[in-house]
Design a protein around this motif. Structure first.
Motif, PDB file in Angstrom:
ATOM      1  N   UNK A 199       0.839  -1.130  -0.026  1.00 54.49           N
ATOM      2  CA  UNK A 199       0.201  -0.148  -0.029  1.00 54.49           C
ATOM      3  C   UNK A 199       0.762   1.193  -0.061  1.00 54.49           C
ATOM      4  N   UNK A 200       0.446   2.365  -0.552  1.00 49.16           N
ATOM      5  CA  UNK A 200       1.057   3.428  -0.714  1.00 49.16           C
ATOM      6  C   UNK A 200       2.291   3.437  -1.598  1.00 49.16           C
ATOM      7  N   UNK A 201       3.271   3.994  -1.207  1.00 46.55           N
ATOM      8  CA  UNK A 201       4.558   4.253  -1.873  1.00 46.55           C
ATOM      9  C   UNK A 201       5.498   2.872  -1.570  1.00 46.55           C
ATOM     10  N   UNK A 202       5.066   1.907  -0.846  1.00 50.37           N
ATOM     11  CA  UNK A 202       5.884   0.893  -0.438  1.00 50.37           C
ATOM     12  C   UNK A 202       6.510   0.229  -1.716  1.00 50.37           C
ATOM     13  N   UNK A 203       5.284   0.033  -2.478  1.00 49.33           N
ATOM     14  CA  UNK A 203       5.520  -0.666  -3.761  1.00 49.33           C
ATOM     15  C   UNK A 203       6.678  -0.413  -4.486  1.00 49.33           C
ATOM     16  N   UNK A 204       7.014   1.028  -4.649  1.00 50.59           N
ATOM     17  CA  UNK A 204       8.231   1.781  -5.131  1.00 50.59           C
ATOM     18  C   UNK A 204       9.420   1.095  -4.432  1.00 50.59           C
ATOM     19  N   UNK A 205       9.458   1.389  -3.023  1.00 57.00           N
ATOM     20  CA  UNK A 205      10.528   1.002  -2.573  1.00 57.00           C
ATOM     21  C   UNK A 205      10.847  -0.234  -2.619  1.00 57.00           C
ATOM     22  N   UNK A 206      10.014  -1.252  -2.515  1.00 54.12           N
ATOM     23  CA  UNK A 206      10.213  -2.827  -2.658  1.00 54.12           C
ATOM     24  C   UNK A 206      10.836  -3.074  -4.032  1.00 54.12           C
ATOM     25  N   UNK A 207      10.298  -2.345  -5.084  1.00 51.96           N
ATOM     26  CA  UNK A 207      10.673  -2.749  -6.444  1.00 51.96           C
ATOM     27  C   UNK A 207      11.866  -1.809  -6.886  1.00 51.96           C
ATOM     28  N   UNK A 208      12.407  -0.868  -6.272  1.00 49.01           N
ATOM     29  CA  UNK A 208      13.258  -0.297  -6.730  1.00 49.01           C
ATOM     30  C   UNK A 208      14.536  -0.651  -7.335  1.00 49.01           C
ATOM     31  N   UNK A 209      15.242  -1.795  -6.536  1.00 50.45           N
ATOM     32  CA  UNK A 209      16.389  -2.593  -6.787  1.00 50.45           C
ATOM     33  C   UNK A 209      16.288  -2.951  -7.966  1.00 50.45           C
ATOM     34  N   UNK A 210      14.956  -3.631  -8.518  1.00 52.59           N
ATOM     35  CA  UNK A 210      14.594  -4.486  -9.556  1.00 52.59           C
ATOM     36  C   UNK A 210      14.619  -3.591 -10.883  1.00 52.59           C
ATOM     37  N   UNK A 211      13.998  -2.431 -10.743  1.00 52.88           N
ATOM     38  CA  UNK A 211      13.879  -1.485 -11.700  1.00 52.88           C
ATOM     39  C   UNK A 211      15.241  -0.925 -12.047  1.00 52.88           C
ATOM     40  N   UNK A 212      16.066  -0.532 -11.227  1.00 47.73           N
ATOM     41  CA  UNK A 212      17.606   0.086 -11.395  1.00 47.73           C
ATOM     42  C   UNK A 212      18.377  -1.032 -12.155  1.00 47.73           C
ATOM     43  N   UNK A 213      18.160  -2.373 -11.825  1.00 45.83           N
ATOM     44  CA  UNK A 213      18.742  -3.312 -12.659  1.00 45.83           C
ATOM     45  C   UNK A 213      18.347  -3.380 -13.992  1.00 45.83           C
ATOM     46  N   UNK A 214      16.916  -3.262 -14.137  1.00 47.77           N
ATOM     47  CA  UNK A 214      16.445  -3.370 -15.600  1.00 47.77           C
ATOM     48  C   UNK A 214      16.686  -2.168 -16.449  1.00 47.77           C
ATOM     49  N   UNK A 215      17.221  -1.203 -15.959  1.00 45.97           N
ATOM     50  CA  UNK A 215      17.216  -0.045 -16.620  1.00 45.97           C
ATOM     51  C   UNK A 215      16.173   1.186 -16.641  1.00 45.97           C
ATOM     52  N   UNK A 216      16.014   2.030 -17.669  1.00 44.49           N
ATOM     53  CA  UNK A 216      15.220   3.137 -17.695  1.00 44.49           C
ATOM     54  C   UNK A 216      13.911   2.671 -17.687  1.00 44.49           C
TER      55      UNK A 216
END
Length: 65
Positions: free
Chosen positions: A23-40
């Protein structure tokens, strides 16, 4: 509810990261490392759960808690 991160890779190499159970921005925090690894990031679509925490805070501030 269980918290999960689902990663989909299409045959043409596009990826999609979907979070569930956050809930809330917790999803962004949880997936940040994956998104950074995948790129833009090319797009973002929020779900109703993203706004859940903000709605609850607003209701409490208005005295409806």
């Amino acid at each position: 509810m269980n918290q999960t991160i689902e990663i989909t890779v299409t045959p043409d190499g596009q990826t999609r990261v979907e979070t569930k159970g956050f809930s809330g921005a917790g999803c962004r925090e949880a997936s940040r490392f994956i998104e950074e690894a995948l790129g833009k990031r090319t797009s973002e679509r929020t779900t109703p759960e993203f706004f859940q925490v903000a709605d609850e805070r607003q209701r409490l501030q208005e005295g409806g808690g």
